[in-house]
Design a protein around this motif. Structure first.
Motif, PDB file in Angstrom:
ATOM      1  N   THR A 305       0.960  -1.163   0.082  1.00 22.19           N
ATOM      2  CA  THR A 305       0.006  -0.050   0.133  1.00 22.19           C
ATOM      3  C   THR A 305       0.998   1.356   0.075  1.00 22.19           C
ATOM      4  O   THR A 305       1.806   1.310   0.164  1.00 22.19           O
ATOM      5  N   GLY A 306       0.143   2.224  -0.337  1.00 20.23           N
ATOM      6  CA  GLY A 306       1.080   3.629  -0.405  1.00 20.23           C
ATOM      7  C   GLY A 306       0.123   4.786  -0.961  1.00 20.23           C
ATOM      8  O   GLY A 306      -1.175   4.456  -1.039  1.00 20.23           O
ATOM      9  N   THR A 307       0.496   5.853  -1.401  1.00 16.99           N
ATOM     10  CA  THR A 307      -0.201   6.902  -2.153  1.00 16.99           C
ATOM     11  C   THR A 307       0.492   7.267  -3.185  1.00 16.99           C
ATOM     12  O   THR A 307       1.565   7.291  -3.216  1.00 16.99           O
ATOM     13  N   HIS A 308      -0.315   7.609  -4.060  1.00 22.00           N
ATOM     14  CA  HIS A 308       0.117   8.224  -5.505  1.00 22.00           C
ATOM     15  C   HIS A 308      -0.639   9.235  -5.986  1.00 22.00           C
ATOM     16  O   HIS A 308      -1.741   9.325  -6.122  1.00 22.00           O
ATOM     17  N   LYS A 311      -3.570  10.108  -3.404  1.00 21.43           N
ATOM     18  CA  LYS A 311      -4.608   9.234  -3.604  1.00 21.43           C
ATOM     19  C   LYS A 311      -4.059   7.852  -2.780  1.00 21.43           C
ATOM     20  O   LYS A 311      -3.004   7.282  -3.741  1.00 21.43           O
ATOM     21  N   SER A 312      -4.592   7.333  -2.093  1.00 19.76           N
ATOM     22  CA  SER A 312      -4.177   5.910  -1.748  1.00 19.76           C
ATOM     23  C   SER A 312      -4.243   4.889  -2.733  1.00 19.76           C
ATOM     24  O   SER A 312      -5.295   4.924  -3.562  1.00 19.76           O
ATOM     25  N   PHE A 313      -3.408   3.831  -2.772  1.00 20.92           N
ATOM     26  CA  PHE A 313      -3.583   2.860  -3.597  1.00 20.92           C
ATOM     27  C   PHE A 313      -3.197   1.224  -2.882  1.00 20.92           C
ATOM     28  O   PHE A 313      -2.425   1.322  -1.768  1.00 20.92           O
ATOM     29  N   LYS A 314      -3.812   0.457  -3.371  1.00 19.76           N
ATOM     30  CA  LYS A 314      -3.575  -0.866  -2.909  1.00 19.76           C
ATOM     31  C   LYS A 314      -3.093  -1.874  -4.149  1.00 19.76           C
ATOM     32  O   LYS A 314      -3.441  -1.851  -5.004  1.00 19.76           O
ATOM     33  N   THR A 347      -1.924  -3.121  -9.460  1.00 17.57           N
ATOM     34  CA  THR A 347      -2.568  -2.127  -8.451  1.00 17.57           C
ATOM     35  C   THR A 347      -4.081  -1.824  -8.949  1.00 17.57           C
ATOM     36  O   THR A 347      -4.924  -1.112  -8.159  1.00 17.57           O
ATOM     37  N   GLU A 420       6.614  -1.554   7.030  1.00 18.51           N
ATOM     38  CA  GLU A 420       7.080  -0.494   6.152  1.00 18.51           C
ATOM     39  C   GLU A 420       8.378  -0.508   5.574  1.00 18.51           C
ATOM     40  O   GLU A 420       9.282  -0.669   6.197  1.00 18.51           O
ATOM     41  N   SER A 440       4.260   7.845  -2.150  1.00 16.85           N
ATOM     42  CA  SER A 440       4.748   8.101  -0.961  1.00 16.85           C
ATOM     43  C   SER A 440       6.215   7.304  -0.817  1.00 16.85           C
ATOM     44  O   SER A 440       6.412   6.416  -1.572  1.00 16.85           O
TER      45      SER A 440
END
Length: 455
Positions: A305-308, A311-314, A347, A420, A440
């Motif tokens: 997971t993270g942000t791009h 916006k969060s992504f999984k 993703t 992490e 992120s």
């Protein structure tokens, strides 16, 4: 000699029908014209908005999506234009009215050629800009893949990625300059085109607009003969020259300033990928002495997971294998080796997935496998444990500690763990996003494993 009255009544009707058909564009030509026109009109406000919105954190996620749509529509315009040109070369258009002045006919012909040239040049310069992998607005490397409406990937133009950093930077500035100038040129041509069409319809009343608009009356063949004495090649040359002049002016105007030595050193350090070579072969797995476990792939996952773009992504890895030897009573003899096929990262966003395949991210073409090997285990109390080892992605290896929970029932074990990772420490995305403005810096990783005792 007797004359059949029925023949006299049918012939004029047939002749009028043929004349009417010849004096109107074909159904295919009309459909292509209006489809491309609507796409072009949608692209103009889209381009104006996204170039400024991408700099705003609150609009970044939406602007990123609009960029992808903009690219997809551009490739659609390129394909439809190619079809339209082939159709135009094989199907004669309606003739112009007898009353049209020669210079009006010449301008009409040159404008049509200019439109065709723009409809080819605009998508191609956009494609060249994307292939260069450089963000002009921020003046830094930015490698983003292209996916056509999320259906299939579109590769970069061949040979561009092999150019030096300086050449790709200059190419990006010039391609975007030409692209922007030609977009404004298209706006001017659209205004002139629409104005001329309305003049013919409401001032000249010669039926020219009816050639392309279904339902409107078009001029008749006997009144529609081309008045222009100029050769066709002159119209074509004038149209193409206009587009080339606009593109050249944009490319010159957008020349980048020279980089200082410190800037060039920083960019080169970030953007240089590891030396190309054969994919790295995996070292054989040496087993531990503790109990062996067989992982159930259908019931096990490695997710991230993270942000791009704010916006969060999984995501997850669809292909990986694990070798596990573990016993709470024999932690010294426990061991785990996990091999992940990085090309299997998913993703749900084709553009993100395509970018992850790039040289500055996972680069699976050269380094297809990431490896985590845990050789040190310790108990944290109860069902909680900790595995310490090394994680290798491409040519970078870092120490990693994975806390996890272990439970066993009926010979089946359930393992859940999370940690992490600092992607910058793993040399991921350092050319395009070393400052984590887009993706992120910290990426969460979670494992869920179901395994059965025994091999």
């Amino acid at each position: 000699m007797a004359v059949d009255p029925a023949a006299l009544s049918v012939r004029p009707k047939a002749e009028f029908s043929m004349s009417h058909a010849r004096n109107r564009y074909s159904t295919v030509a009309i459909a292509l014209h209006w489809a491309i026109a609507l796409l072009i009109v949608s692209m103009i406000p889209m381009g104006l908005w996204m170039t400024s919105a991408i700099e705003s954190p609150e609009n970044q996620a939406l602007a990123y999506r609009v960029f992808q749509i903009h690219k997809s529509i551009g490739f659609l315009i390129l394909a439809l234009t190619a079809v339209r040109i082939v159709w135009r070369l094989t199907h004669r258009p309606p003739a112009l009215p007898r009353t049209m002045k020669w210079w009006e006919a010449f301008a009409a012909g040159a404008t049509h050629v200019a439109f065709y040239a723009l409809l080819l040049a605009l998508p191609l310069t956009g494609w060249l800009y994307v292939s260069a992998g450089w963000a002009v607005s921020q003046d830094r490397a930015l490698e983003v893949a292209t996916s056509w409406f999320g259906l299939f990937p579109i590769p970069h133009l061949p040979g561009v990625a092999e150019l030096s950093i300086q050449m790709r930077r200059a190419l990006a500035f010039q391609a975007m300059g030409a692209h922007s100038f030609m977009a404004w040129g298209a706006v001017v041509l659209i205004i002139l085109h629409v104005g001329a069409a309305l003049k013919h319809q409401f001032v000249d009343r010669d039926g020219v607009l009816g050639h392309m608009v279904p339902g409107l009356k078009s001029g008749h063949t006997d009144e529609a003969v081309s008045p222009t004495p100029t050769p066709v090649w002159a119209e074509r040359a004038a149209g193409v020259a206009l587009v080339l002049a606009v593109a050249f002016a944009g490319a010159i105007a957008a020349r980048p300033y020279a980089l200082t030595e410190s800037q060039l050193a920083t960019i080169t350090l970030q953007a240089v990928a590891p030396a190309a070579g054969q994919p790295k072969l995996e070292a054989p797995v040496t087993p531990g002495t503790a109990a062996v476990w067989t992982i159930d792939p259908a019931a096990s996952t490695i997710a991230f997971t993270g942000t791009h773009a704010g916006k969060s992504f999984k995501g997850r890895f669809d292909q990986w294998t694990g070798h596990v030897w573990f016993d709470p009573s024999d932690l010294a003899g426990s061991k785990a080796v996990v091999l992940v096929q990085t090309a299997s990262a998913r993703t749900g966003d084709p553009t993100q997935e395509g970018s992850l395949l790039g040289a500055e991210w996972f680069d699976p073409a050269q380094y297809p496998t990431a490896r985590f090997e845990a050789t040190r285990f310790r108990s944290l109390g109860g069902d909680r444990y900790e595995a310490a080892g090394d994680l290798r992605i491409k040519t970078t290896t870092i120490p990693v500690v994975l806390p996890f929970q272990f439970s066993e029932s009926g010979g089946v074990a359930k393992v859940e763990g999370a940690l992490e990772l600092d992607r910058t420490a793993l040399d991921l995305g350092m050319a395009s996003d070393a400052a984590a403005d887009w993706v992120s810096k910290m990426i969460g990783v979670r494992i869920e494993v179901s395994a059965r005792r025994g091999s």
